[in-house]
Design a protein around this motif. Structure first.
Motif, PDB file in Angstrom:
ATOM      1  N   GLU A   1       0.752  -1.479  -0.244  1.00 34.63           N
ATOM      2  CA  GLU A   1       0.010  -0.045   0.041  1.00 34.63           C
ATOM      3  C   GLU A   1       0.831   1.294  -0.001  1.00 34.63           C
ATOM      4  O   GLU A   1       2.044   1.260   0.540  1.00 34.63           O
ATOM      5  N   CYS A   2       0.184   2.354  -0.509  1.00 30.65           N
ATOM      6  CA  CYS A   2       0.973   3.611  -0.486  1.00 30.65           C
ATOM      7  C   CYS A   2       1.033   4.060   0.526  1.00 30.65           C
ATOM      8  O   CYS A   2       0.109   3.983   1.407  1.00 30.65           O
ATOM      9  N   ILE A   3       2.197   4.806   1.197  1.00 27.15           N
ATOM     10  CA  ILE A   3       2.244   5.008   2.436  1.00 27.15           C
ATOM     11  C   ILE A   3       1.585   6.277   3.033  1.00 27.15           C
ATOM     12  O   ILE A   3       1.380   6.700   3.918  1.00 27.15           O
ATOM     13  N   LEU A   4       1.396   7.045   1.721  1.00 28.91           N
ATOM     14  CA  LEU A   4       0.566   8.182   1.910  1.00 28.91           C
ATOM     15  C   LEU A   4      -1.050   7.933   1.873  1.00 28.91           C
ATOM     16  O   LEU A   4      -1.759   8.511   2.739  1.00 28.91           O
ATOM     17  N   CYS A   5      -1.450   7.327   0.678  1.00 28.27           N
ATOM     18  CA  CYS A   5      -2.828   7.078   0.376  1.00 28.27           C
ATOM     19  C   CYS A   5      -3.462   5.886   0.641  1.00 28.27           C
ATOM     20  O   CYS A   5      -4.650   5.792   0.874  1.00 28.27           O
ATOM     21  N   TYR A   6      -2.671   4.897   1.203  1.00 20.86           N
ATOM     22  CA  TYR A   6      -3.025   3.508   1.560  1.00 20.86           C
ATOM     23  C   TYR A   6      -3.681   2.708   0.367  1.00 20.86           C
ATOM     24  O   TYR A   6      -4.035   1.577   0.831  1.00 20.86           O
TER      25      TYR A   6
ATOM     26  N   PHE B   1       5.444   4.837  -2.577  1.00 23.57           N
ATOM     27  CA  PHE B   1       4.606   5.777  -2.912  1.00 23.57           C
ATOM     28  C   PHE B   1       4.080   5.513  -4.412  1.00 23.57           C
ATOM     29  O   PHE B   1       4.808   5.212  -5.226  1.00 23.57           O
ATOM     30  N   HIS B   2       3.007   6.391  -4.316  1.00 20.87           N
ATOM     31  CA  HIS B   2       2.639   6.472  -5.934  1.00 20.87           C
ATOM     32  C   HIS B   2       3.662   7.632  -6.231  1.00 20.87           C
ATOM     33  O   HIS B   2       3.750   8.501  -5.357  1.00 20.87           O
ATOM     34  N   HIS B   3       3.796   7.968  -7.456  1.00 21.01           N
ATOM     35  CA  HIS B   3       4.619   8.827  -7.888  1.00 21.01           C
ATOM     36  C   HIS B   3       4.014  10.213  -7.613  1.00 21.01           C
ATOM     37  O   HIS B   3       4.592  11.399  -6.987  1.00 21.01           O
ATOM     38  N   HIS B   4       2.493  10.568  -7.588  1.00 26.55           N
ATOM     39  CA  HIS B   4       2.073  11.894  -7.295  1.00 26.55           C
ATOM     40  C   HIS B   4       2.059  12.028  -5.832  1.00 26.55           C
ATOM     41  O   HIS B   4       2.008  13.001  -5.298  1.00 26.55           O
ATOM     42  N   CYS B   5       1.694  10.893  -4.981  1.00 22.84           N
ATOM     43  CA  CYS B   5       1.853  10.940  -3.585  1.00 22.84           C
ATOM     44  C   CYS B   5       3.181  11.372  -3.149  1.00 22.84           C
ATOM     45  O   CYS B   5       3.437  12.075  -2.064  1.00 22.84           O
ATOM     46  N   ALA B   6       4.165  10.755  -3.819  1.00 23.87           N
ATOM     47  CA  ALA B   6       5.547  11.008  -3.413  1.00 23.87           C
ATOM     48  C   ALA B   6       5.921  12.805  -3.359  1.00 23.87           C
ATOM     49  O   ALA B   6       6.420  13.426  -2.787  1.00 23.87           O
TER      50      ALA B   6
HETATM   51 ZN   LIG Z   1      -0.666   6.934  -2.806  1.00 25.58          ZN
END
Ligand SMILES: [Zn+2]
Ligand SMILES: [Zn+2]
Length: 281
Positions: free
Chosen positions: A178-183, A201-206
């Motif tokens: 899971e993405c550490i920001l948006c799960y 991370f997703h790129h946009h979340c990073a």
């Molecule tokens: Zn994300």
């Protein structure tokens, strides 16, 4: 939560969205006829009605560009089995095998070449010939169950990730992060360079997360973050040389990455508000 009354506006929205099942948030807001409810309330009311028939509108983000999307998804049982109205049992078993190959692909590439995919058709020992296998792969792409990159590799589509997420998490818990920001599940994004660290991370979340930070450190193990450490089919990003990961032991805090204390819903809400304002103009 207080659920508002289900009205003609909800019925019309549902009818308009049935043919697509899957659309950007901008389109959703366009279809939504602004009545007394905010868009969020409107969707809550709609979902309250749909939950009794195991359907719901679910919001997610396009892994490629981070744009918000909505999809009408099944909430109960084996989601792949529900493809039975569109595909034969043999076609579905081929699809299951493809999903497995994609999710368990080496080095988190989350993709499979067309050659490998077609070899699987032969292994199925069924009536599907190789050329019919090609047609079937195309159907999976046309029906938005799979994505095909410019380099001809197949990966999970946004629709698959959204509609099959319970299946994916249950069957492939050890392979998916899971993405550490948006799960949300990450099949295209960035990973920590420490092999033992689970941070993804997703790129946009990073971009979102590191934007406000002076130095880029992994939020989980605190080693420097190198955004060229990508996962997923890198076709659309660059020609895809993957930097080697370090195997040094780190001061790892947790085997599972720690979740960040970022109120992503609130950030989404901000996005919604932005879009609403644009819509109002
Ligand atoms: Zn994300
Ligand atoms: Zn890390």
């Amino acid at each position: 939560m207080l659920i508002n009354e289900y009205t003609d506006a909800h019925r019309l929205f549902l009818q308009a969205s049935l043919s697509e099942r899957f659309f950007t948030e901008a389109t959703a807001i366009e279809i939504y006829l602004q009545d007394q409810e905010t868009f969020t309330e409107f969707m809550t009311t709609l979902n309250a009605k749909l939950n009794s028939i195991d359907l719901e509108f679910r919001k997610s983000h396009n892994e490629e560009d981070g744009s918000a999307v909505w999809a009408l998804v099944n909430t109960n049982g084996d989601e792949i089995a529900k493809m039975a109205t569109e595909y034969t049992p043999i076609e579905i078993s081929f699809f299951r095998r493809l999903i497995e190959l994609i999710v368990t692909a080496d080095d988190e590439s989350f993709s499979v070449s067309s050659i490998t995919a077609l070899k699987e058709v032969v292994k199925l020992k069924t009536s599907i010939s190789k050329s019919n296998g090609e047609i079937l792969l195309q159907r999976f792409v046309d029906d938005k169950w799979l994505s095909r990159s410019r380099g001809g590799r197949y990966s999970l589509s946004l629709r698959s990730i959204l509609e099959l997420q319970y299946y994916l998490k249950k069957e492939f818990e050890d392979y998916l992060s899971e993405c550490i920001l948006c799960y949300d599940i990450v099949t295209k994004g960035q990973r920590c360079e420490m092999a033992q660290c689970k941070a993804r991370f997703h790129h946009h979340c990073a971009r979102r997360y590191f934007d406000s930070k002076n130095n880029k450190k992994c939020p989980n193990c605190e080693i420097g973050w190198d955004s060229s450490n990508v996962i997923g089919d890198c076709d659309s990003i660059d020609s895809g040389s993957r930097p080697k990961r370090s195997n040094n032991q780190t001061t790892k805090k947790n085997t599972r990455s720690q979740k960040l204390e970022v109120d992503y819903d609130q950030m989404d809400q901000d996005d919604d508000d932005d879009q609403m304002e644009q819509n109002d103009e």
